[in-house]
Design a protein around this motif. Structure first.
Motif, mmCIF file in Angstrom:
data_model
loop_
_atom_site.group_PDB
_atom_site.id
_atom_site.type_symbol
_atom_site.label_atom_id
_atom_site.label_comp_id
_atom_site.label_asym_id
_atom_site.label_seq_id
_atom_site.Cartn_x
_atom_site.Cartn_y
_atom_site.Cartn_z
ATOM 1 N N SER A 64 9.569 -0.728 -4.302
ATOM 2 C CA SER A 64 9.872 -1.703 -3.259
ATOM 3 C C SER A 64 10.453 -2.996 -3.813
ATOM 4 O O SER A 64 11.344 -3.599 -3.200
ATOM 5 N N SER A 108 6.755 6.241 1.434
ATOM 6 C CA SER A 108 6.859 5.028 2.245
ATOM 7 C C SER A 108 7.733 3.988 1.561
ATOM 8 O O SER A 108 8.541 3.304 2.199
ATOM 9 N N TYR A 111 11.495 5.069 1.740
ATOM 10 C CA TYR A 111 12.001 5.060 3.117
ATOM 11 C C TYR A 111 12.201 3.639 3.617
ATOM 12 O O TYR A 111 13.222 3.308 4.217
ATOM 13 N N LYS A 112 11.214 2.782 3.344
ATOM 14 C CA LYS A 112 11.338 1.388 3.776
ATOM 15 C C LYS A 112 12.401 0.639 2.981
ATOM 16 O O LYS A 112 12.887 -0.404 3.419
ATOM 17 N N PHE A 264 0.780 -1.441 0.248
ATOM 18 C CA PHE A 264 0.713 0.004 0.448
ATOM 19 C C PHE A 264 -0.733 0.480 0.452
ATOM 20 O O PHE A 264 -1.124 1.311 1.272
ATOM 21 N N GLN A 267 -2.495 -0.372 3.708
ATOM 22 C CA GLN A 267 -2.024 0.429 4.834
ATOM 23 C C GLN A 267 -2.542 1.861 4.777
ATOM 24 O O GLN A 267 -2.913 2.449 5.804
ATOM 25 N N ILE A 268 -2.599 2.423 3.563
ATOM 26 C CA ILE A 268 -2.828 3.859 3.427
ATOM 27 C C ILE A 268 -4.297 4.231 3.201
ATOM 28 O O ILE A 268 -4.793 5.211 3.758
ATOM 29 N N VAL A 364 4.234 5.573 9.370
ATOM 30 C CA VAL A 364 5.528 5.224 8.779
ATOM 31 C C VAL A 364 6.681 5.645 9.677
ATOM 32 O O VAL A 364 7.608 4.875 9.927
ATOM 33 N N THR A 370 6.865 12.611 13.178
ATOM 34 C CA THR A 370 5.777 13.280 12.465
ATOM 35 C C THR A 370 5.524 14.670 13.041
ATOM 36 O O THR A 370 5.362 15.646 12.299
#
Length: 392
Positions: A64, A108, A111-112, A264, A267-268, A364, A370
């Protein structure tokens, strides 16, 4: 105020982790699905968080912060060369010994950062499915035919699933803000490419060698040698990474790296623990019993019918498999009468998906994407299992 709140969240998550890590299962006065769930989370906390997830969070944070958006869009973006982007994404699992949960922060992150939905979901599937260690172990324990079928099926799967996801959501991809307004020349790396490559290689190798699986009885080959040296190799790359961090990066950059990695994790981690608890209640652990008795599952996946392959795919999709654990589980199921077709279907759907994995993917990508991704994995695993069962 915000910093104090983040520290409270950190201590809460850390406290819950240590609670499960040291949970006194021997003092629990009952057995059953709840006990299985607690035991599964304790095992997960002890065996999978520190060596798998934590390095994965730091890799995701590094992606990131230090991987330029221009580079991501160039190789994995919606308008990148399709052969290159899907080729790179589809073979990523050969260097990452990750499970369906460990791959999530990496997915993630890219993709972000601007990766196209197709290449990103190709990576999401291929990361845990094309694990070269698991494929070798599959061939050694379950036979070379199943190992080869797993390897070929997983590579083809990942590309087809990524292409279909891209086509199904083509309109939304074009309107996605992450991929708009960036050209390859918009951003330049602040340090030479070779430094970034070595930096990421060191982190990936720490993840790979620290989690190198124990060899089988009597195995004296390369696998066994690497296992005996795994901590020396991991330590070498850890020291190398420390040197790079100290010499090549500014303090502000390191602060961004830690902050992004924590983002991360925050969030996860909660979703993962909730998902593992739910999986334990429903399916139990290997050798244990959740609400769904293992005997019922074994009776439903014998032969090579459409239903047995579909059922194996569904069970595999929702059950949690840590890296390499699917092989001994399947060995037991095959010994109890599981057909070869359903075995491959479970191998193709299981390691790439799990209930905790789905919860995070939804956070995400959203519910619709999904559901389509999970549906594609289950459908293709079922079809491949039927074909393989008919041939062998």
């Amino acid at each position: 105020m915000k910093e104090m709140k983040e520290w409270k969240i950190f201590f809460l998550i850390t406290g819950i982790f240590f609670l499960f890590y040291f949970f006194p299962l021997d003092l629990v006065p009952f057995k059953g699905p709840v006990f299985e769930a607690l035991a599964l989370v304790k095992w997960y906390a002890r065996e999978h968080v520190l060596l798998c997830l934590v390095p994965a969070f730091f890799i995701a944070g590094a992606i990131s912060v230090f991987l330029s958006q221009a580079s991501v869009i160039k190789y994995l973006g919606p308008d990148s060369n399709k052969f290159l982007s899907y080729g790179v994404a589809s073979v990523s699992g050969t260097i990452l010994a990750v499970c369906s949960c460990t791959v999530l922060p990496l997915f993630s992150g890219i993709y972000k950062r601007g990766a196209g939905l197709g290449p990103a979901t190709t990576f999401l599937y291929s990361g845990p499915a094309i694990n070269v260690l698991a494929i070798i172990l599959t061939a050694r324990v379950l036979g070379w035919q199943l190992g080869l079928a797993r390897a070929v099926g997983a590579v083809v799967f990942s590309v087809i699933i990524g292409l279909l996801m891209h086509l199904f959501f083509l309109k939304e991809e074009k309107e996605r803000p992450d991929a708009q307004g960036f050209q390859v020349t918009d951003m330049e790396d602040e340090r030479p490419l070779w430094k970034n490559v070595l930096y990421f290689v060191a982190m990936v190798f720490i993840l790979v060698f620290a989690n190198w699986g124990k060899p089988g009885v009597g195995d004296t080959g390369l696998w066994s040698l690497i296992f005996r040296l795994k901590w020396w190799v991991s330590g070498f790359f850890l020291v190398s990474l420390a040197y790079m961090v100290i010499r090549w990066f500014e303090r502000d950059e390191l602060g961004e790296w830690v902050s992004s990695s924590w983002g991360f994790a925050k969030q996860i981690m909660p979703l993962l623990f909730l998902g593992v608890l739910a999986a334990g209640v429903l399916l139990g652990r290997p050798g244990g019993q959740g609400l769904i008795p293992p005997g019922v599952i074994e009776n439903l996946v014998g032969g090579n019918s459409i239903f047995s392959n579909f059922f194996a795919s569904i069970v595999g999709a929702f059950m949690y498999f840590a890296t390499l654990t699917e092989v001994p589980i399947l060995e037991g199921l095959i010994g109890a009468g599981m057909g070869k077709g359903p075995a491959l279907a479970l191998l193709l759907a299981g390691p790439a998906l799990s209930l905790p994995n789905m919860l995070v993917i939804r956070g995400v990508l959203g519910t619709k994407k999904t559901l389509v991704f999970v549906g594609l994995v289950v459908m293709m695993a079922t079809i491949t299992g039927i074909i393989y069962g008919a041939l062998f």
